[in-house]
Design a protein around this motif. Structure first.
Motif, PDB file in Angstrom:
ATOM      1  N   GLU A  59      27.803 -48.419 -65.399  1.00 42.53           N
ATOM      2  CA  GLU A  59      28.094 -47.334 -65.333  1.00 42.53           C
ATOM      3  C   GLU A  59      29.519 -46.604 -65.040  1.00 42.53           C
ATOM      4  N   GLN A  60      30.275 -47.631 -64.401  1.00 40.92           N
ATOM      5  CA  GLN A  60      31.513 -47.002 -64.039  1.00 40.92           C
ATOM      6  C   GLN A  60      32.464 -48.312 -64.309  1.00 40.92           C
ATOM      7  N   ASP A  62      35.506 -49.116 -64.694  1.00 42.02           N
ATOM      8  CA  ASP A  62      36.603 -49.195 -63.911  1.00 42.02           C
ATOM      9  C   ASP A  62      36.410 -49.671 -62.297  1.00 42.02           C
ATOM     10  N   LEU A 409      27.209 -44.924 -55.587  1.00 38.40           N
ATOM     11  CA  LEU A 409      28.043 -43.702 -56.298  1.00 38.40           C
ATOM     12  C   LEU A 409      27.676 -42.430 -55.924  1.00 38.40           C
TER      13      LEU A 409
END
Length: 472
Positions: A59-60, A62, A409
């Motif tokens: 999903e993310q 980084d 998140l």
């Protein structure tokens, strides 16, 4: 080993599960090299930790994510379980419904249905070959009391989101066609279950997560998890301290080894044996061509699968709990437990009576005081956790990983609204009460099974007393 149990010449007890013996032990990854800082640190490299890391990085990308594992990724229940990718969910539906309403519990059950297919889909997408076959699940009853319980359970499930297509009773012809289990007087079938090879899934998932950029540190035992104190949360090890915005506890049956967590979840022991490959003539008698998973309605129940290499793997509780929340001796199974499982196998499958046992092993699973799974994240302290799956964790870990992703998140989603999110339960009693209580519970369950096998037509009072004491 117990007398009268036929063993292969290369029989092994413990060390690793048969699943790892089949594929070979994974090469160990490097340990934590010193103090480090991450966005998310996950304590425990089993399915829960791996799924959480997977969904966060997908999903993310980084996000800086690390997994800290005492042994190697997949060492615990994730690499030792019975291989049930099942939609069954641990704990009382009524208790979960009290938190957010009846419909929320029905939503949770439907989320479990879809989670079975989610795991299958991810495995396909990521190229993880885990011998997955979605053949469904058969529950058998072998005495009148078990039959009454099976019918009552099915009627109850109808009120919690199970339609006719989700679970149904089998007529005699279909039951025999699917799977010939000696003494069966009733059977139910659900399509929401798939056979897996547990170690293959764990190893493949760890490889996938590492390729996404997650740092997996093995041979790194976390001794304490600390909340934020004006800074970041942290996971303390002898090799260094990992600081992170969030530290997720994903230690399941090994939770008692963390400072301050000794009475949080009880490490319940479960054991398995696997036979040598069975010849075609035996399978002609047994059937099992659909590779369904198999369970029964006994109180000291069994779980079984036909493996991809034509063995029978069967498991049960054995010695359920060790004093002081100790865990097993690296998977070694007591001889009397091997003998018990062998007798159960032969009772259910007389055609397999000449087959030899190839491997036995055991492991621990996490049991909360109310026997209900939970997932939680506290933004103030930076601490989160998931677990307490009570033996139904293969699928539930995937749902937990996706839910923790949304919680980390800070997303309000259908998953974060499910009623197992944020559950708080009291701790287990101190010793020796904890040990004495578990021994009494399982002695009562065994007595209940004996009584029901002899002459019982309804659930034994011994089992009702055990349920009362256990708080299930």
């Amino acid at each position: 080993m117990a007398r009268g149990i036929p063993l292969t010449e290369d029989f092994a007890n413990g060390g690793v599960s048969y699943w790892y013996r089949q594929i070979g032990m994974p090469e160990r990854r490097a340990a934590l090299p010193g103090d480090r800082e991450y966005d998310v640190a996950v304590v425990g490299g089993g399915y829960t930790g791996l799924w959480t890391a997977y969904y966060l990085k997908k999903e993310q990308p980084d996000l800086r994510v690390a997994i800290l594992e005492k042994e190697f990724a997949g060492f615990g229940a994730s690499g030792r379980n019975g291989g049930w990718l099942s939609a069954e969910f641990a704990g009382s539906r009524e208790r979960h419904a009290k938190a957010r309403g009846r419909q929320a519990m029905i939503d949770l059950q439907h989320a479990m249905f879809s989670s079975v297919d989610e795991v299958i889909g991810v495995a396909r997408e990521e190229g993880i070959d885990a011998d997955i076959h979605k053949g469904g699940l058969v529950h058998v009853a072998t005495n009148p009391a078990q039959r009454a319980r099976l019918r009552a359970d099915l009627a109850d499930l109808r009120t919690w989101g199970y339609g006719e297509a989700d679970m149904r009773l089998l007529d005699r012809d279909e039951q025999r066609e699917r799977l010939s289990v000696a003494g069966t007087i009733e059977a139910a079938y659900s399509p929401h279950c798939a056979r897996i090879q547990p170690a293959k899934l764990a190893v493949g998932l760890a490889r996938t997560v590492a390729a996404l950029g997650v740092d997996i540190f093995e041979d790194t035992a976390v001794t304490e998890i600390r909340p934020r104190d004006g800074g970041k949360a942290s996971a303390v090890t002898a090799r260094g301290t990992v600081s992170a915005d969030y530290v997720i506890r994903a230690t399941e049956g090994f939770t008692a080894g963390l400072a301050g967590q000794h009475r949080q979840w009880l490490p319940m022991n479960s054991s398995m044996i696997v036979t040598e490959p069975l010849p075609g003539e035996v399978w002609k008698h047994i059937g099992w061509a659909g590779n369904e998973l198999l369970g029964d309605q006994a109180h000291a129940y069994i779980y079984a699968q036909r493996t991809a290499d034509d063995r029978i793997a069967i498991g049960g509780r054995g010695v359920p709990y060790r004093y002081g929340s100790r865990t097993d001796d690296r998977g070694a199974t007591q001889p009397q437990t091997v003998a018990l499982l062998w007798r159960m196998l032969v009772k259910l499958f007389p055609a397999a009576a000449d087959a030899r046992v190839h491997h036995s092993w055991c492991g621990v699973l996490g049991v909360p005081r109310d026997w209900c799974s939970t997932v939680h994240l506290d933004h103030a302290s930076g601490l989160g956790w998931a677990g307490g799956y009570v033996g139904s964790g293969v699928t539930t870990t995937n749902l937990a990983g996706r839910t923790l992703r949304d919680l980390v998140l800070r997303r309000d989603t259908e998953l974060t609204a499910l009623p197992w999110v944020g559950r708080q339960v009291r701790q287990w009693e101190p010793e020796p009460l904890r040990w004495a209580g578990v021994q009494l519970i399982y002695a009562l369950f065994r007595a209940a099974d004996r009584q029901e096998n002899d002459r019982g037509t309804t659930t034994s009072p011994y089992a009702r007393l055990a349920d009362l004491i256990s708080g299930r």
